[in-house]
Design an enzyme around this catalytic site. Structure first.
Site, PDB file in Angstrom:
ATOM      1  N   ASP A  64      34.861 -22.267  68.454  1.00  0.00           N
ATOM      2  CA  ASP A  64      33.641 -22.836  68.186  1.00  0.00           C
ATOM      3  C   ASP A  64      32.829 -21.640  67.615  1.00  0.00           C
ATOM      4  O   ASP A  64      32.292 -21.034  68.351  1.00  0.00           O
ATOM      5  CB  ASP A  64      32.978 -23.749  68.982  1.00  0.00           C
ATOM      6  CG  ASP A  64      31.763 -24.453  68.568  1.00  0.00           C
ATOM      7  OD1 ASP A  64      31.889 -25.012  67.220  1.00  0.00           O
ATOM      8  OD2 ASP A  64      30.902 -24.381  69.031  1.00  0.00           O
ATOM      9  N   THR A  97      29.459 -24.244  61.328  1.00  0.00           N
ATOM     10  CA  THR A  97      28.812 -23.076  62.058  1.00  0.00           C
ATOM     11  C   THR A  97      29.589 -21.848  61.336  1.00  0.00           C
ATOM     12  O   THR A  97      29.154 -20.816  60.949  1.00  0.00           O
ATOM     13  CB  THR A  97      28.773 -22.883  63.377  1.00  0.00           C
ATOM     14  OG1 THR A  97      30.036 -23.102  63.985  1.00  0.00           O
ATOM     15  CG2 THR A  97      27.628 -23.977  63.672  1.00  0.00           C
ATOM     16  N   THR A  98      30.893 -21.819  61.359  1.00  0.00           N
ATOM     17  CA  THR A  98      31.900 -20.573  61.148  1.00  0.00           C
ATOM     18  C   THR A  98      31.627 -20.533  59.441  1.00  0.00           C
ATOM     19  O   THR A  98      31.533 -19.446  58.996  1.00  0.00           O
ATOM     20  CB  THR A  98      33.269 -20.982  61.270  1.00  0.00           C
ATOM     21  OG1 THR A  98      33.329 -21.418  62.693  1.00  0.00           O
ATOM     22  CG2 THR A  98      34.067 -19.621  61.506  1.00  0.00           C
ATOM     23  N   ASP A 386      30.950 -31.616  68.025  1.00  0.00           N
ATOM     24  CA  ASP A 386      30.879 -31.278  66.448  1.00  0.00           C
ATOM     25  C   ASP A 386      31.158 -32.643  65.760  1.00  0.00           C
ATOM     26  O   ASP A 386      30.720 -33.002  64.826  1.00  0.00           O
ATOM     27  CB  ASP A 386      32.095 -30.280  66.189  1.00  0.00           C
ATOM     28  CG  ASP A 386      31.815 -28.973  66.558  1.00  0.00           C
ATOM     29  OD1 ASP A 386      30.777 -28.725  66.924  1.00  0.00           O
ATOM     30  OD2 ASP A 386      32.593 -28.042  65.941  1.00  0.00           O
TER      31      ASP A 386
HETATM   32  P1  ADP Z   1      33.303 -24.818  61.042  1.00  0.00           P
HETATM   33  O1  ADP Z   1      32.776 -23.956  62.266  1.00  0.00           O
HETATM   34  O2  ADP Z   1      33.009 -23.794  59.685  1.00  0.00           O
HETATM   35  O3  ADP Z   1      33.170 -26.162  60.826  1.00  0.00           O
HETATM   36  P2  ADP Z   1      36.153 -24.788  61.343  1.00  0.00           P
HETATM   37  O4  ADP Z   1      37.065 -24.167  62.171  1.00  0.00           O
HETATM   38  O5  ADP Z   1      35.810 -26.231  61.963  1.00  0.00           O
HETATM   39  O6  ADP Z   1      34.740 -24.319  60.868  1.00  0.00           O
HETATM   40  O7  ADP Z   1      36.854 -25.229  59.824  1.00  0.00           O
HETATM   41  C1  ADP Z   1      36.287 -26.007  58.995  1.00  0.00           C
HETATM   42  C2  ADP Z   1      37.235 -25.837  57.687  1.00  0.00           C
HETATM   43  O8  ADP Z   1      38.428 -26.319  57.966  1.00  0.00           O
HETATM   44  C3  ADP Z   1      36.569 -26.706  56.558  1.00  0.00           C
HETATM   45  O9  ADP Z   1      36.513 -26.016  55.417  1.00  0.00           O
HETATM   46  C4  ADP Z   1      37.613 -27.837  56.475  1.00  0.00           C
HETATM   47  O10 ADP Z   1      37.333 -28.534  55.234  1.00  0.00           O
HETATM   48  C5  ADP Z   1      38.756 -27.156  57.045  1.00  0.00           C
HETATM   49  N1  ADP Z   1      39.666 -28.257  57.335  1.00  0.00           N
HETATM   50  C6  ADP Z   1      39.714 -29.008  58.415  1.00  0.00           C
HETATM   51  N2  ADP Z   1      40.725 -29.768  58.697  1.00  0.00           N
HETATM   52  C7  ADP Z   1      41.379 -29.323  57.549  1.00  0.00           C
HETATM   53  C8  ADP Z   1      42.863 -29.783  57.004  1.00  0.00           C
HETATM   54  N3  ADP Z   1      43.621 -30.576  57.702  1.00  0.00           N
HETATM   55  N4  ADP Z   1      43.473 -28.959  56.118  1.00  0.00           N
HETATM   56  C9  ADP Z   1      42.720 -28.150  55.314  1.00  0.00           C
HETATM   57  N5  ADP Z   1      41.728 -27.640  55.893  1.00  0.00           N
HETATM   58  C10 ADP Z   1      40.870 -28.371  56.805  1.00  0.00           C
HETATM   59 MG    MG Z   2      34.052 -27.472  62.216  1.00  0.00          MG
END
Ligand code: ADP
Ligand code: MG
Length: 531
Positions: A64, A97-98, A386
């Site tokens: 996270d 956030t990332t 989240d």
């Molecule tokens: P953040 O802290 O930004 O939410 P995450 O590690 O949760 O970071 O990653 C979010 C990213 O991963 C988003 O761009 C989301 O669309 C993408 N994502 C989530 N699930 C999938 C999936 N099954 N396939 C492709 N991309 C995905």
């Molecule tokens: Mg996320």
């Protein structure tokens, strides 16, 4: 230092350091980018986790963004501004956030290139602002309206993907959606009404939703019942004991009879309090303050389950869940009582909890999260937090976007077109902004072990052909319609990520002078980040 003739005049206190012009900018940019680099590998379903160990030896394993940055204890002021981007994102939307942080990092990287080529920082900042405004419009136009619990479930699942909650994602998504729908009212959705209660032991699949409250407490005496059905709940926020006299009256007791009389009066007073409680029909008493031992004795004799020194937040949540009114007087107790189908003390693993559940008209719920170890439960908790955030936002806005990098690619494409309409050197900044957005799909590809260049080329081609929802399927490496894959995110998450990243970067770019007081912190904290 200024000079009059050859005479130096000191305008800053001794030991303070000043960096100005390009040096100051580069320094800030490097510091900001360092923060983004730190979280980059965690983005997306295939992102890696980080193990963070603090000075006390406590270990946190997480994926996270905001947690990582909080734990890292970043010191540099410019780096701190990027950390704040993550915090704003967390506060406003609960997710993304990332994304927000790596976008800020890439905007800084591309700004540095422009500055190297003698584009003025103000021009870069202005261009970024134009681009961000245009991006907002484009995102709004890409949004799809959704309604209903299935859509919310998809949103929850996307937010939890890759967060250690994988195996029970569907169950957790159901619980999150149910929790949010239960606390939703005309006034909106207050996530304070959803208490997340992590309990180590069992497995993630044992997690469940309680329509009520779970207290980390035990009943006041072991002779009290462990289980009360159809409970009438009294919430009391004053001590249940003999009232102290206001003035320090000294008591002259001269004979045993007098002492007995005094004690008997105290006993009678407590008796009366307990009688009042029992007569009101209360079968469960939750007191925020102390309960006198004698009162505990009488209560347990009357078969009442009492809890003393309950947490204020628990008492508040109990009021929301049971419909009870919190009271501090022994008057009119009957009308202050609330209802719960079941109140029960349970042992779970090494832990004891009191469950107040099956509240008929619960406005507050508790998500009980289970997991084999502390680390598992904590990471599941962060994933669920989240998911609660995105489900809330979606339930309120009803507007979503495809995920998997689709909106970023589409934005980049449309912003490049938009750049042609921007005159002056700002055009270069708009183009840089467009390129910076592609950091999201690029990083998703990298983290999935795919070739980022190939992936970007494929994605761009699909978007040129008009497939605005095509993103990266990180499991197959192919491009795919993300809506069809049920990878969806609230519009608000992307809007906020772009807005806070751009604002922070703009602010950083306008700084050309850093004056650091020398003795604020010994040795100058700047030295701790190597650049
Ligand atoms: P953040 O802290 O930004 O939410 P995450 O590690 O949760 O970071 O990653 C979010 C990213 O991963 C988003 O761009 C989301 O669309 C993408 N994502 C989530 N699930 C999938 C999936 N099954 N396939 C492709 N991309 C995905
Ligand atoms: Mg996320």
């Amino acid at each position: 230092m200024a000079y009059v003739g050859s005479q130096p005049i000191y305008i800053l206190s001794e030991g303070s350091r000043r960096t100005s012009g390009r040096d100051a900018q580069s320094m800030n940019i490097v510091a900001g980018r360092a923060v983004a680099e730190a979280v980059r590998t965690t983005l997306g379903p295939k992102g890696m986790d980080k193990m963070l160990v603090d000075t006390m030896g406590n270990v946190v394993i997480t994926n996270d963004g905001v947690t990582i940055l909080d734990e890292m204890d970043v010191d540099h002021p410019a780096a701190q501004m990027i950390v704040e981007v993550a915090q704003t994102q967390e506060d406003e939307t609960g997710d993304g956030t990332t994304t927000a942080v790596i976008l800020a990092g890439e905007l800084l990287a591309r700004a540095e290139d422009l500055l190297e080529n003698d584009v003025h920082p103000t021009v870069v900042a202005n261009g970024y602002r134009f681009a961000a405004a245009e991006a907002r419009d484009v995102l709004e136009s890409l949004a799809t309206e959704v309604e209903g619990e299935d859509a919310l479930r998809e949103i929850a699942i996307t937010a939890m993907t890759g967060k250690g909650a994988e195996s029970s994602r569907d169950l957790l998504a159901d619980l999150v959606v149910e929790a949010v729908s239960t606390v939703e009212s005309e006034d909106g959705i207050d996530l304070d009404d959803v208490v997340v209660e992590p309990i180590v032991g069992g497995s993630v699949a044992d997690s469940h939703l309680v329509r009520g409250v779970v207290m980390d407490k035990e009943r006041a005496h072991e002779n009290m019942p462990k289980r009360v059905t159809d409970a009438k709940v009294l919430l009391f926020d004053a001590p249940i004991e003999v009232r102290e006299t206001d003035i320090d009256a000294s008591l002259d007791i001269t004979s045993p009879a007098q002492l007995e009389g005094f004690l008997a009066r105290e006993e009678a007073e407590i008796r009366e309090m307990v009688d009042t409680i029992v007569d009101s029909g209360a079968t469960v008493v939750v007191c925020q303050k102390a309960i006198d031992d004698l009162a505990v004795h009488y209560l347990s004799k009357a078969g009442v389950l009492a809890v003393k020194r309950a947490k204020k937040s628990d008492v508040r949540a109990l009021a929301r869940a049971t419909g009870a009114t919190i009271t501090s007087e022994f008057e009119d107790l009957e009308s202050a009582l609330g209802d719960a189908g079941l109140v029960e003390q349970r042992e779970m693993g090494d832990e004891t909890r009191i469950f107040v559940e099956d509240c008929p008209d619960a406005k507050a719920v508790t998500l009980v999260l289970r997991g084999g170890t502390e680390h598992v439960v904590s990471e599941v908790e962060r994933a669920v937090e989240d998911a609660l955030g995105v489900v809330r936002v979606t339930a309120l806005d009803g507007r979503v976007l495809a995920g998997g990098g689709a909106p970023e690619i589409e934005l980049a494409r449309q912003l490049r077109d938009f750049a042609d309409s921007v005159s002056g050197r700002e055009q270069l900044a708009v183009e840089a902004f467009a390129g910076a957005l592609e950091i999201v799909p690029r990083t998703l590809a990298e983290n999935a072990g795919l070739d980022p260049i190939d992936s970007l080329v494929d994605l761009r081609a699909r978007h040129e052909a008009g497939d605005a929802n095509v993103g990266l399927d990180v499991y197959t490496g192919a491009t795919a319609d993300m809506m069809a894959q049920h990878v969806v995110e609230p519009v608000r998450v992307k809007l906020q990520a772009i807005e806070s990243a751009t604002e922070a970067v703009e602010l950083l770019l306008r700084i050309d002078d850093v004056v650091a007081a020398g003795d604020l912190k010994k040795g100058g904290e700047f030295d701790e980040m190597d650049f």
